[in-house]
Design a protein around this motif. Structure first.
Motif, short mmCIF file in Angstrom:
data_model
loop_
_atom_site.label_atom_id
_atom_site.label_comp_id
_atom_site.label_asym_id
_atom_site.label_seq_id
_atom_site.Cartn_x
_atom_site.Cartn_y
_atom_site.Cartn_z
N THR A 131 0.87 -1.23 -0.28
CA THR A 131 -0.03 -0.03 0.01
C THR A 131 0.73 1.16 -0.01
N TYR A 132 0.61 2.30 -0.85
CA TYR A 132 1.22 3.35 -0.99
C TYR A 132 0.55 4.53 -0.75
N ILE A 133 1.13 5.69 -0.02
CA ILE A 133 0.40 6.98 0.23
C ILE A 133 0.99 7.85 -0.72
N ILE A 134 -0.34 8.38 -1.46
CA ILE A 134 -0.04 9.48 -2.60
C ILE A 134 -0.53 10.63 -1.97
N LYS A 135 0.43 11.84 -1.78
CA LYS A 135 0.25 13.03 -1.19
C LYS A 135 0.31 14.15 -2.55
N LYS A 136 -0.73 15.10 -2.59
CA LYS A 136 -0.93 15.73 -3.60
C LYS A 136 -0.98 17.25 -3.05
N LYS A 137 -0.08 18.27 -3.74
CA LYS A 137 -0.32 19.62 -3.55
C LYS A 137 -0.47 20.22 -4.98
N SER A 138 -1.54 21.25 -4.84
CA SER A 138 -1.91 21.70 -6.24
C SER A 138 -2.15 23.30 -6.04
N VAL A 139 -1.53 23.80 -7.15
CA VAL A 139 -1.77 25.58 -7.16
C VAL A 139 -2.30 25.44 -8.57
N SER A 140 -3.60 26.08 -8.84
CA SER A 140 -4.13 26.41 -9.98
C SER A 140 -5.10 27.49 -10.05
N GLY A 141 -5.81 27.57 -11.17
CA GLY A 141 -6.79 28.73 -11.21
C GLY A 141 -7.79 28.64 -10.24
N LYS A 142 -8.16 27.34 -9.78
CA LYS A 142 -8.99 26.78 -8.75
C LYS A 142 -8.36 26.88 -7.24
N ASP A 143 -7.16 26.73 -7.27
CA ASP A 143 -6.65 26.48 -6.05
C ASP A 143 -5.30 27.36 -5.77
N GLY A 144 -5.29 28.25 -4.96
CA GLY A 144 -4.29 29.05 -4.30
C GLY A 144 -3.82 30.27 -5.16
N SER A 145 -4.62 30.83 -6.17
CA SER A 145 -3.84 31.59 -7.38
C SER A 145 -4.54 32.85 -6.76
N ILE A 146 -3.38 33.78 -6.55
CA ILE A 146 -4.05 35.16 -5.73
C ILE A 146 -4.74 35.94 -6.87
N LEU A 147 -4.52 35.71 -8.09
CA LEU A 147 -5.28 36.67 -9.04
C LEU A 147 -6.98 36.16 -9.11
N ASP A 148 -6.95 34.66 -8.96
CA ASP A 148 -8.21 34.07 -8.91
C ASP A 148 -9.03 34.44 -7.53
N GLU A 149 -8.30 34.39 -6.79
CA GLU A 149 -9.06 34.92 -5.31
C GLU A 149 -9.25 36.33 -5.31
N TRP A 150 -8.39 37.27 -5.83
CA TRP A 150 -8.73 38.62 -5.93
C TRP A 150 -9.95 38.88 -6.81
N GLU A 151 -9.95 38.19 -7.93
CA GLU A 151 -11.15 38.52 -8.81
C GLU A 151 -12.34 38.43 -8.14
N LYS A 152 -12.51 37.47 -6.96
CA LYS A 152 -13.75 37.35 -6.21
C LYS A 152 -13.95 38.48 -5.44
N PHE A 153 -13.13 39.39 -5.33
CA PHE A 153 -13.20 40.67 -4.54
C PHE A 153 -13.34 41.88 -5.86
N GLN A 154 -13.59 41.56 -7.16
CA GLN A 154 -13.90 42.08 -8.29
C GLN A 154 -12.69 43.21 -8.59
N PHE A 155 -11.59 42.65 -8.17
CA PHE A 155 -10.29 43.26 -8.37
C PHE A 155 -10.13 44.72 -7.51
N GLU A 156 -10.95 44.86 -6.62
CA GLU A 156 -10.76 46.16 -5.79
C GLU A 156 -9.49 46.28 -5.14
N THR A 157 -9.29 47.58 -5.43
CA THR A 157 -7.82 48.21 -4.94
C THR A 157 -7.74 48.66 -3.65
N HIS A 158 -8.89 48.83 -3.01
CA HIS A 158 -8.81 49.37 -1.57
C HIS A 158 -9.59 48.64 -0.73
#
Length: 195
Positions: A131-158
């Motif tokens: 039995t093997y353990i497979i660990k996964k770390k992922s960064v993508s447009g859905k996971d952990g991307s600052i631009l995609d998260e900022w977009e949820k704030f409508q790119f508000e600057t303040h």
């Protein structure tokens, strides 16, 4: 990651140009992300490039294979580290406008359509009935991307400090783990010998 995979067997050491966007922040710099080349935004939010360097730093000591979309290494303890990435070059629209004139909401137009990519690998010399353990770390447009998260704030600057703190905490890789048992069976064959 693409460049690293191309030069991996030719260099002993890699470094990064700037750690933080503070170096390129001026009195007129605004927004959460200002286009600086640092691994961290001026507010200390980790960019995907930060995690690219972190993932590269977590590779094993022994290079097993490297290709257009992957690097496979093995640690001294026998565990495999597989790093997959998908590099896309800019769409022609990117070159038709001054770089500093591109607004955050236009970023999805400067890259071609995201075509799905599959990378299939066969790891040899694995123990049967283990039995093997497979660990996964992922960064993508859905996971952990600052631009995609900022977009949820409508790119508000303040943004309020609490909003920035939220972005600092949410812009992290997605983690996952699963167990798989290797049963004694023949390896699958792929057309043209590709694995």
């Amino acid at each position: 990651m693409q460049k690293v995979s191309e030069i991996l067997d030719s260099v002993d050491l890699l470094c990064i140009w700037m750690g933080s966007d503070w170096v390129s922040s001026y009195y007129d710099s605004y927004g959460i992300v200002n286009g600086g080349s640092g691994l961290l935004t001026k507010d200390g939010i980790r960019k995907p490039a930060f995690y690219a360097m972190q993932f590269l730093n977590q590779l094993g000591d022994e290079l097993v294979a490297a290709g257009e979309h992957y690097i496979v290494t093995k640690s001294r303890f026998g565990s495999y580290r597989i790093l997959c990435f998908y590099c896309q070059w800019y769409h022609i629209r990117y070159f038709l406008k001054a770089e500093n004139a591109i607004q955050p909401h236009e970023l999805d137009r400067i890259f071609p359509e995201n075509e799905p990519l599959s990378v299939n690998m066969i790891l040899n010399h694995m123990q049967d009935e283990e039995t093997y353990i497979i660990k996964k770390k992922s960064v993508s447009g859905k996971d952990g991307s600052i631009l995609d998260e900022w977009e949820k704030f409508q790119f508000e600057t303040h943004l309020e400090r609490a909003d920035v703190k939220y972005l600092q905490e949410i812009c992290i890789p997605q983690l996952g783990m699963e167990k798989r048992e290797r049963k004694g069976q023949a390896a699958p064959s792929y057309p043209n010998g590709k694995t």
